[in-house]
Design an enzyme around this catalytic site. Structure first.
Site, mmCIF file in Angstrom:
data_model
loop_
_atom_site.group_PDB
_atom_site.id
_atom_site.type_symbol
_atom_site.label_atom_id
_atom_site.label_comp_id
_atom_site.label_asym_id
_atom_site.label_seq_id
_atom_site.Cartn_x
_atom_site.Cartn_y
_atom_site.Cartn_z
ATOM 1 N N PRO A 3 0.779 -1.243 0.000
ATOM 2 C CA PRO A 3 0.000 0.000 0.000
ATOM 3 C C PRO A 3 0.814 1.298 0.000
ATOM 4 O O PRO A 3 0.769 2.082 0.949
ATOM 5 C CB PRO A 3 -0.842 -0.137 1.268
ATOM 6 C CG PRO A 3 0.021 -0.928 2.187
ATOM 7 C CD PRO A 3 0.755 -1.907 1.302
ATOM 8 N N CYS A 4 1.495 1.554 -1.080
ATOM 9 C CA CYS A 4 2.267 2.800 -1.191
ATOM 10 C C CYS A 4 1.354 4.018 -1.219
ATOM 11 O O CYS A 4 1.806 5.134 -0.950
ATOM 12 C CB CYS A 4 3.198 2.759 -2.393
ATOM 13 S SG CYS A 4 2.387 2.414 -3.952
ATOM 14 N N HIS A 5 0.068 3.811 -1.493
ATOM 15 C CA HIS A 5 -0.875 4.935 -1.469
ATOM 16 C C HIS A 5 -1.062 5.489 -0.059
ATOM 17 O O HIS A 5 -1.554 6.601 0.104
ATOM 18 C CB HIS A 5 -2.233 4.519 -2.064
ATOM 19 C CG HIS A 5 -2.926 3.435 -1.313
ATOM 20 N ND1 HIS A 5 -2.608 2.092 -1.485
ATOM 21 C CD2 HIS A 5 -3.914 3.477 -0.378
ATOM 22 C CE1 HIS A 5 -3.384 1.368 -0.694
ATOM 23 N NE2 HIS A 5 -4.172 2.180 -0.013
#
EC number: 2.1.1.63
Length: 158
Positions: free
Chosen positions: A125-127
């Site tokens: 989850p780089c978001h």
């Protein structure tokens, strides 16, 4: 390498992987321009479990993925991606916090580059990584998708 394209509430998603695990999860903003290598083989069944989990995620029924991952990258990138997977759904961290988490506090810019090279969006989850000032900053798939995912997670926790 196997691949399959699934629908999502925002854009189609390209899944690619092999027996070692999922290697790519990419938003296709323009599916017609997707360049699938000739040696990749379409295999819907291979991605049934990850497709089901993504559907549950988008409908608010799943907060943590259980998918075998096999991203390709440097050891540093993999350490960043592993730290990203520890950020709970609905929460965010700064690039600096991730740098500290991997015990390299001055590497916040390198963390940003590793984020940008993350081949498995959503599941890694780089978001969930934001600027030190709390603002949404860079996202390889586009800030519209980052904002969509963060709002989705926020709404699904209510």
């Amino acid at each position: 390498m196997y691949y399959h394209i699934i629908k999502s509430p925002i854009y189609p998603i390209l899944l690619a992987g092999d027996e070692k695990g999922l290697k790519h999860l990419i938003f296709l903003k323009d599916e017609r321009k997707a360049k699938i290598p000739n040696d990749w083989v379409e295999n819907k069944d291979f991605f049934r479990e990850v497709s089901n989990q993504l559907e549950a995620y988008f409908s608010g029924k799943l907060k943590t993925f259980d998918v075998k991952l096999a991203p390709q990258g440097t050891e540093f990138q993999k350490s960043v991606w592993k730290a990203l997977c520890e950020i709970p759904c609905g929460e965010t961290r700064t690039y600096g916090e991730i740098a500290k988490r991997i015990q390299n506090p001055k590497a916040y810019r390198a963390v940003g580059l590793a984020n940008n090279r993350n081949p498995i969006a959503i599941i890694v989850p780089c978001h969930r990584v934001i600027g030190a000032n709390g603002k949404l900053t860079g996202y390889a798939s586009g800030l519209d998708i980052k904002e969509f995912l963060l709002k989705l997670e926020e709404n699904n926790l209510k």
